[in-house]
Design a protein around this motif. Sequence first.
Motif, PDB file in Angstrom:
ATOM      1  N   LEU A 183       0.860  -1.186   0.000  1.00 23.58           N
ATOM      2  CA  LEU A 183       0.000   0.000   0.000  1.00 23.58           C
ATOM      3  C   LEU A 183       0.893   1.232   0.000  1.00 23.58           C
ATOM      4  O   LEU A 183       1.886   1.285   0.727  1.00 23.58           O
ATOM      5  CB  LEU A 183      -0.879  -0.019   1.252  1.00 23.58           C
ATOM      6  CG  LEU A 183      -1.794   1.157   1.552  1.00 23.58           C
ATOM      7  CD1 LEU A 183      -2.929   1.226   0.528  1.00 23.58           C
ATOM      8  CD2 LEU A 183      -2.362   1.015   2.965  1.00 23.58           C
ATOM      9  N   MET A 184       0.571   2.215  -0.843  1.00 24.35           N
ATOM     10  CA  MET A 184       1.416   3.406  -0.931  1.00 24.35           C
ATOM     11  C   MET A 184       0.583   4.684  -0.863  1.00 24.35           C
ATOM     12  O   MET A 184      -0.474   4.792  -1.477  1.00 24.35           O
ATOM     13  CB  MET A 184       2.221   3.393  -2.237  1.00 24.35           C
ATOM     14  CG  MET A 184       3.180   4.568  -2.384  1.00 24.35           C
ATOM     15  SD  MET A 184       4.118   4.544  -3.952  1.00 24.35           S
ATOM     16  CE  MET A 184       5.173   3.111  -3.699  1.00 24.35           C
ATOM     17  N   TYR A 185       1.102   5.638  -0.078  1.00 23.31           N
ATOM     18  CA  TYR A 185       0.553   7.002  -0.039  1.00 23.31           C
ATOM     19  C   TYR A 185       1.724   7.921  -0.345  1.00 23.31           C
ATOM     20  O   TYR A 185       2.576   8.172   0.508  1.00 23.31           O
ATOM     21  CB  TYR A 185      -0.018   7.331   1.335  1.00 23.31           C
ATOM     22  CG  TYR A 185      -1.227   6.521   1.724  1.00 23.31           C
ATOM     23  CD1 TYR A 185      -2.517   6.975   1.458  1.00 23.31           C
ATOM     24  CD2 TYR A 185      -1.079   5.296   2.375  1.00 23.31           C
ATOM     25  CE1 TYR A 185      -3.635   6.230   1.823  1.00 23.31           C
ATOM     26  CE2 TYR A 185      -2.184   4.546   2.744  1.00 23.31           C
ATOM     27  CZ  TYR A 185      -3.455   5.015   2.463  1.00 23.31           C
ATOM     28  OH  TYR A 185      -4.544   4.273   2.824  1.00 23.31           O
ATOM     29  N   SER A 186       1.788   8.417  -1.568  1.00 29.18           N
ATOM     30  CA  SER A 186       2.920   9.232  -2.001  1.00 29.18           C
ATOM     31  C   SER A 186       2.513  10.704  -2.098  1.00 29.18           C
ATOM     32  O   SER A 186       1.764  11.096  -2.995  1.00 29.18           O
ATOM     33  CB  SER A 186       3.427   8.728  -3.369  1.00 29.18           C
ATOM     34  OG  SER A 186       4.546   9.464  -3.791  1.00 29.18           O
ATOM     35  N   SER A 187       2.994  11.512  -1.155  1.00 22.02           N
ATOM     36  CA  SER A 187       2.659  12.948  -1.092  1.00 22.02           C
ATOM     37  C   SER A 187       1.151  13.159  -1.154  1.00 22.02           C
ATOM     38  O   SER A 187       0.653  14.019  -1.884  1.00 22.02           O
ATOM     39  CB  SER A 187       3.345  13.714  -2.230  1.00 22.02           C
ATOM     40  OG  SER A 187       4.721  13.765  -2.031  1.00 22.02           O
ATOM     41  N   MET A 188       0.428  12.377  -0.398  1.00 24.55           N
ATOM     42  CA  MET A 188      -1.025  12.407  -0.427  1.00 24.55           C
ATOM     43  C   MET A 188      -1.662  12.808   0.899  1.00 24.55           C
ATOM     44  O   MET A 188      -2.621  13.575   0.927  1.00 24.55           O
ATOM     45  CB  MET A 188      -1.534  11.029  -0.874  1.00 24.55           C
ATOM     46  CG  MET A 188      -3.034  10.926  -1.018  1.00 24.55           C
ATOM     47  SD  MET A 188      -3.810  10.414   0.524  1.00 24.55           S
ATOM     48  CE  MET A 188      -5.507  10.292   0.002  1.00 24.55           C
ATOM     49  N   LEU A 189      -1.131  12.315   2.005  1.00 22.84           N
ATOM     50  CA  LEU A 189      -1.780  12.504   3.299  1.00 22.84           C
ATOM     51  C   LEU A 189      -1.929  13.979   3.682  1.00 22.84           C
ATOM     52  O   LEU A 189      -2.909  14.362   4.336  1.00 22.84           O
ATOM     53  CB  LEU A 189      -1.020  11.753   4.392  1.00 22.84           C
ATOM     54  CG  LEU A 189      -1.018  10.216   4.281  1.00 22.84           C
ATOM     55  CD1 LEU A 189      -0.224   9.614   5.442  1.00 22.84           C
ATOM     56  CD2 LEU A 189      -2.427   9.658   4.244  1.00 22.84           C
TER      57      LEU A 189
END
Length: 233
Positions: free
Chosen positions: A98-104
């Motif tokens: 699972l990836m959150y890239s410059s999103m949170l």
Amino acid sequence: MMIKEQKTFFEKKAEKYHDLVKERKNRVKLNPFIIPRMGPSLLDVGNGGVKDFSSPNTTRYVGLDFSITMLKKGDRDVEKVCGDAMLLPFHANTFASLMYSSMLHHLTEERVTETKHRIIVALEEGRRCLKEGGNILVIEPCTSKAAEKLERSLFFLIKAIFHLFGIPEVFLFSSATIVKSMEVAGFKEITITTGDKRGNDRWDWVSPIIGIPGFKIPRALLPVQVTLIEGKK
């Protein structure tokens, strides 16, 4: 309302946004850490259809975003899904990574407590879709604890400036705050890897804010540092 503003903004910036993403040289430094950690199936939440990282181990790369326009402008080798990070349209135990890239930092609300709650809910949804033993990769421009406190006190001023330029507000966090949110969401074995700002590109002129064209500062003067935070389900 704030999510609607963000969606409108990114749809208008879709074409230029993808060009800017491709120019992020500092992301290359994280390749040795991220690529080996990408599982055979990966969900990249809020990626706008852009494939930041490519691994021979990953045969299914799913990019989720709330903007159809962004997804249409995205890379061809991404399985694109339009959806909400707060309510992912996938069955439980679906993905190995699972990836959150410059999103949170885009999950911003009027109050810090509300913003933190949104981040935890999004992370909980991601964890639900992650296979047992799977890993989460969070890539964020993290600030220091002191700068985070200052940002909180000046949030309404920053918000007013952003609105002046038609930019939806964001809230940057320290790595410690993100780690805490991940722990609350149920992740374990959390580790932090910080990008190095001492390379040859430290004096490259970069745009710290997408919505203000022509505004650039040296990378070394950015008040944030690209950080990889990994955890396990």
